[in-house]
Design an enzyme around this catalytic site. Structure first.
Site: not given
Length: 675
Positions: A416-418, A420
């Protein structure tokens, strides 16, 4: 003429008679056949087959029957655990002076002490048996072992080495040798009220009557023998046992113990008694049926180092019990201790924090690569894997929908967004992304053009003018999807792989390799999804922590290690120092900005860099799916801890904030006592 005829008949009869006499008196088999057959049967442990080729009359005179002959071999070769016999050479020569054959053969015998080599000499003579001449082996005890004579026995004893301990970084045992109290029953003392007393024992010690009765029905059980029933809890003390239930008795047993219990079960593993499968796979011939073996975790990985080397002796003793000669002797060598980089305090604290959830935590020192904690929750008690698990306990584990036996810190997750932070560093290093750059984004959905059909990227915060710091603090999917499309497939993929996607890190644990994609990133939609850790990206918690080390380590990716005293993990510069500094500063804002997704970490005593994320697992766009929450966080001023954590099924419960709330107490405690 008649006399000539009768003379001819007499000659023929005489010749036929002589041939018949030679036929009935000649040996039925050759000496070579007897020798080969005897040696072959010996190699195959076929003692009945050996007996067929020996001088049975002579053996009877010495007090041996076929049964006692076989029993002698079984007792001696079984006692030394002779699992394999190899004949390396044999020869047969004729002794003209004594009119017999002499057979010599060398055998290599695999025993509990290793290989024993013995050279045997057998005399093969011709004897009349049942009216026929036969070649037979003149047997004597030297054909069991050359040093033996009639009346001698073999004395054998194994000396089991002490298993090495598994210790944490401070020398605190994580897997140790200890003794426990054991509940037993003396059958005779159950008395006339046997069933009533068994029920009392069952109720008092919480052991099923079925378990007790099965133990008492074992073939070896005798009225006055101690019959083990179950291992008692560590805090049990027989001196405080005040009940007076007939038949109850207590003993002690040396056993492997795991002080952290379920807190470190997936990491340390456990030992169990060897199985037939273990023995079949034992190419060294080291194990016997009574041995223990590492079956999971580090107990299995370091089995050879931990188990040590067996010692003991095999010797010949005479009828008086005096030692005549030593066949094999070997000193036992205790197993090695294994010292880990793990902090048992941090391990226990993080495990307690995770209670009530399904998830995992990996903690490491981002400058040295030392792994400080590896937690998987829920878990199981490794101590009962050693002592024996009740049916009820097994069912409780097996029926648990959160799968306690699943090792989650080595499992692969869509991060997921980690992710990014990785996308940001790729963009900065390639010149596509820079702090001053802003993207004007309207609404919570976006797609490049109509070629994407019904597919679109979504975000949570509706910010219209977004730079890198905003995008990381607000976790803006659209910003990073647009940046990745500008980078292009080749740039994104070649740079992302450098963050450890091709490595298994050579840890003493099985950690599956993470993947960036199944077969390469070829489409724009997959590229966009991959930029914020969805698509086909899969990472373990260990790898996720490693992937963030460049931001705390001036651009250098550092590999993890688990053994204390090893050199710091392998370092490799994958991004520039400037890129690392920019991303690090942006991750600090994630925890310091009021609108940052990790703002609740700003109260910690150290300046924290962090990235949160959620990954929703669903089959189709627009459907609801299982949502996992993630957090990666590290202290920035003097980095000595980096935590990567996941909590499963956080949708509707606060998302990644659930993860922060879980690990924050242990992170605070660690920072307080390690600065």
């Amino acid at each position: 003429m008649k006399s000539i005829f009768f003379s001819l008949i007499l000659v023929i009869v005489t010749i036929l008679g002589w041939q018949y006499y030679e036929y009935i008196t000649r040996p039925t088999t050759t000496a070579e056949d007897v020798f080969k057959s005897y040696v072959h049967n010996y190699q195959q442990n076929n003692y009945s087959g050996m007996y067929a080729f020996v001088d049975q009359k002579e053996l009877k005179e010495k007090g041996f029957t076929k049964d006692t002959f076989i029993q002698k071999y079984e007792a001696i070769l079984g006692g030394i655990e002779a699992s394999h016999i190899e004949i390396v050479n044999k020869r047969l020569t004729f002794n003209k002076d004594n009119d017999h054959y002499e057979g010599v053969f060398k055998a290599i015998i695999s025993t509990f002490l290793g290989n024993v080599t013995a050279t045997y000499s057998a005399t093969i003579t011709q004897k009349e048996i049942d009216g026929k001449n036969r070649w037979v082996v003149n047997w004597n005890p030297s054909l069991i072992f050359p040093q033996m004579d009639y009346g001698d026995k073999i004395s054998a004893q194994a000396i089991i080495p002490e298993r090495g301990e598994i210790l944490d970084r401070d020398g605190i045992p994580l897997g140790r040798n200890g003794s426990v109290y054991e509940l037993g029953i003396i059958p005779r003392e159950l008395g006339k009220k046997r069933e009533e007393n068994i029920k009392k024992i069952s109720n008092y010690f919480n052991v099923s009557t079925e378990t007790i009765n099965l133990a008492l029905k074992q073939k070896w059980v005798k009225p006055d023998l101690f019959v083990p029933i179950t291992i008692l809890p560590d805090n049990f003390n027989p001196s405080y046992y005040m009940e007076d239930i007939p038949g109850v008795s207590f003993g002690t047993r040396n056993i492997r113990r795991y002080p952290l219990g379920d807190s470190a079960a997936h990491l340390i593993g456990y030992v169990k008694k060897v199985t037939k499968e273990d023995l079949d796979q034992d190419e060294e011939g080291y194990y016997s049926a009574s041995d223990w073996i590492g079956k999971a975790g580090l107990e299995a990985t370091f089995e050879k180092q931990l188990r040590g080397s067996k010692g003991g002796f095999i010797k010949v003793i005479d009828e008086s019990g005096n030692s005549k000669s030593i066949i094999k002797q070997k000193e036992a060598i205790n197993g090695e201790d294994i010292r880990l980089t793990i902090s048992s305090t941090l391990q226990s604290n993080l495990f307690e924090d995770m209670k009530g959830e399904a998830g995992a935590v990996s903690a490491m020192n981002p400058l040295t690569g030392e792994l400080l904690a590896l937690v998987s929750f829920p878990s199981f008690d490794p101590n009962i894997m050693v002592t024996g698990m009740s049916v009820e306990k097994w069912n409780s584990y097996n029926d648990d929908p959160k799968f306690p036996f699943l090792n989650r810190f080595t499992s692969l997750y869509a991060p997921g967004s980690v992710f990014k932070a990785i996308t940001a560093s790729i963009g900065i290093d390639s010149g596509v992304t820079y702090p001053e750059k802003r993207r004007h984004i309207n609404g919570l959905q976006w797609k490049k053009d109509s070629s994407w059909g019904g597919y679109y990227v979504t975000r949570v915060a509706n910010a219209s003018n977004v730079n890198l710091y905003d995008a990381l603090a607000l976790s803006d999917n659209i910003f990073f999807a647009q940046e990745a499309l500008e980078m292009g497939y080749k740039m994104f993929e070649s740079k992302a792989i450098q963050f450890g996607f091709q490595s298994d890190f050579n840890l003493p644990l099985y950690v599956p390799k993470s993947q960036l994609s199944n077969e390469g990133i070829h489409g724009e939609v997959l590229l966009a999804d991959s930029s914020y850790g969805q698509g086909e990206v899969l990472m373990s918690l260990i790898h996720l922590g490693v992937a963030f080390t460049p931001f705390a380590n001036s651009g250098q990716l550092i590999f993890p290690h688990l053994l204390l005293g090893e050199q710091n993990g392998h370092k490799e510069r994958i991004i520039s120092n400037n890129t690392a500094e920019v991303v690090n500063n942006a991750l600090v804002q994630v925890a310091e900005r009021r609108d940052g997704t990790a703002y609740s970490l700003h109260t910690l005593q150290d300046k924290i860099a962090a990235k949160t994320g959620t990954a929703e697992l669903k089959k189709k766009k627009g459907e609801n799916g299982l949502e996992n929450g993630f957090l990666v966080a590290y202290d920035t001023e003097s980095p000595n801890i980096l935590i990567a954590a996941v909590v499963e099924n956080v949708k509707g419960r606060g998302g990644s904030q659930v993860v922060i709330n879980k690990v924050k107490p242990s992170l605070q405690t660690y920072l307080t006592f390690n600065h």
